[in-house]
Design a protein around this motif. Structure first.
Motif, PDB file in Angstrom:
ATOM      1  N   SER A  66       0.835  -1.210   0.072  1.00  0.00           N
ATOM      2  CA  SER A  66      -0.073   0.025  -0.052  1.00  0.00           C
ATOM      3  C   SER A  66       1.021   1.325   0.040  1.00  0.00           C
ATOM      4  N   LYS A  67       0.213   2.165  -0.298  1.00  0.00           N
ATOM      5  CA  LYS A  67       1.143   3.632  -0.335  1.00  0.00           C
ATOM      6  C   LYS A  67       1.737   3.881   1.246  1.00  0.00           C
ATOM      7  N   ASN A  68       1.395   3.548   1.971  1.00  0.00           N
ATOM      8  CA  ASN A  68       1.912   3.737   3.497  1.00  0.00           C
ATOM      9  C   ASN A  68       2.709   2.776   3.622  1.00  0.00           C
ATOM     10  N   GLU A  69       2.617   1.391   3.130  1.00  0.00           N
ATOM     11  CA  GLU A  69       3.695   0.430   3.485  1.00  0.00           C
ATOM     12  C   GLU A  69       5.127   0.836   2.662  1.00  0.00           C
ATOM     13  N   LYS A  70       4.756   1.545   1.291  1.00  0.00           N
ATOM     14  CA  LYS A  70       5.962   1.960   0.451  1.00  0.00           C
ATOM     15  C   LYS A  70       6.715   2.849   1.252  1.00  0.00           C
ATOM     16  N   GLN A  71       5.967   3.850   1.809  1.00  0.00           N
ATOM     17  CA  GLN A  71       6.864   4.931   2.468  1.00  0.00           C
ATOM     18  C   GLN A  71       7.596   4.044   3.700  1.00  0.00           C
ATOM     19  N   LYS A  72       6.843   3.110   4.534  1.00  0.00           N
ATOM     20  CA  LYS A  72       7.607   2.469   5.509  1.00  0.00           C
ATOM     21  C   LYS A  72       9.008   1.832   4.877  1.00  0.00           C
ATOM     22  N   ALA A  73       8.677   1.091   3.770  1.00  0.00           N
ATOM     23  CA  ALA A  73       9.822   0.506   3.155  1.00  0.00           C
ATOM     24  C   ALA A  73      11.135   1.258   2.825  1.00  0.00           C
ATOM     25  N   ILE A  74      10.541   2.486   2.412  1.00  0.00           N
ATOM     26  CA  ILE A  74      11.885   3.619   2.088  1.00  0.00           C
ATOM     27  C   ILE A  74      12.490   3.755   3.166  1.00  0.00           C
ATOM     28  N   ASN A  75      11.689   4.089   4.368  1.00  0.00           N
ATOM     29  CA  ASN A  75      12.257   4.595   5.610  1.00  0.00           C
ATOM     30  C   ASN A  75      13.257   3.388   6.268  1.00  0.00           C
ATOM     31  N   LEU A  76      12.741   2.237   6.114  1.00  0.00           N
ATOM     32  CA  LEU A  76      13.444   1.112   6.604  1.00  0.00           C
ATOM     33  C   LEU A  76      14.884   0.823   5.802  1.00  0.00           C
ATOM     34  N   THR A  77      14.802   1.176   4.398  1.00  0.00           N
ATOM     35  CA  THR A  77      15.735   0.953   3.605  1.00  0.00           C
ATOM     36  C   THR A  77      16.900   2.069   3.928  1.00  0.00           C
ATOM     37  N   LYS A  78      16.541   3.374   4.259  1.00  0.00           N
ATOM     38  CA  LYS A  78      17.345   4.424   4.442  1.00  0.00           C
ATOM     39  C   LYS A  78      18.144   4.017   5.703  1.00  0.00           C
ATOM     40  N   LYS A  79      17.322   3.687   6.780  1.00  0.00           N
ATOM     41  CA  LYS A  79      18.147   3.408   7.860  1.00  0.00           C
ATOM     42  C   LYS A  79      18.934   2.114   7.926  1.00  0.00           C
ATOM     43  N   GLU A  80      18.443   1.038   7.568  1.00  0.00           N
ATOM     44  CA  GLU A  80      19.335  -0.275   7.276  1.00  0.00           C
ATOM     45  C   GLU A  80      20.617  -0.152   6.399  1.00  0.00           C
TER      46      GLU A  80
END
Ligand SMILES: Nc1nc2c(ncn2[C@@H]2O[C@H](COP(=O)(O)OP(=O)(O)O)[C@@H](O)[C@H]2O)c(=O)[nH]1
Ligand SMILES: [Mg+2]
Length: 193
Positions: free
Chosen positions: A148-162
């Motif tokens: 979902s749109k929300n999950e996409k942003q979450k995935a981006i944030n997690l990738t940035k961090k990890e």
């Protein structure tokens, strides 16, 4: 900035088989089953170009594809697949390492990460490895149609961090909806500059 004709050039199973040409190259890496072949097919507008496999770990060679007689896309063997022998894994690892360390033609790499899961330890290693070799790269989050749109942003944030990368270096993609195709192609041409 278009990709029109993509044709299979060569499969290299050992270092000696890596083609000796002067075309600039852009490589794609990622764990097996991440959607690498599907992405290459999607970029090429050719559903049969890179073999889409249901059996992970099938791509055992480095595959070279010539684009519009101008540059070459490189499909590196998927890493992190458990069901192959240690010897086989070592062989792939050596093939990938040699390629990334020595290839003068290599201008950029796309590191594919499954958008539905956090980046793995091997994804992190790959990113750190490319950074240590000073090879420009972008992270592609695959199978974004599943989010979902929300999950996409979450995935981006997690990738940035990890993976310790900036948002501008992350591209959401889907081979099903063709999301991300234009961005990937424009980054390919940036790498080639
Ligand atoms: N939903 C979805 N499934 C995908 C996508 N890309 C690949 N897949 C599926 O993921 C599996 C592995 O794809 P493949 O391209 O062979 O992965 P590879 O091992 O990295 O080359 C196949 O079942 C594909 O149909 C995508 O963008 N969206
Ligand atoms: Mg594949």
């Amino acid at each position: 900035m278009k990709i029109k004709n993509v044709k299979f050039l060569k499969a290299a199973y050992k270092e000696e088989e890596i083609p000796n040409h002067s075309y600039k190259e852009i490589a794609f890496v990622g764990r097996s089953n991440v959607g690498k072949s599907s992405l290459l097919n999607m970029i090429s507008n050719n559903f049969k170009l890179a073999h889409v496999s249901q059996k992970p770990g099938k791509t055992k060679s480095i595959n070279f594809f010539l684009v519009d007689n101008k540059f070459v896309l490189v499909d590196l063997p998927g890493y992190g697949f458990a069901k192959v022998s240690k010897g086989e894994k070592k062989r792939w690892q050596k093939l990938i390492d040699n390629y990334l360390q020595k290839r003068k033609n290599l201008k950029g790499v796309f590191v594919l990460v499954d958008s539905r899961h956090p980046p793995t330890a091997l994804d992190k290693l790959m990113v750190e490895y490319l950074q240590s070799l000073n090879i420009p790269f972008k992270v592609v989050l695959t199978k974004a149609d599943k989010l979902s749109k929300n999950e996409k942003q979450k995935a981006i944030n997690l990738t940035k961090k990890e993976l310790n990368v900036e948002e501008k270096d992350i591209i959401l993609s889907s081979s099903k909806t063709r999301e991300g195709r234009d961005k990937i192609i424009s980054e390919i041409f940036n790498f080639l500059k």
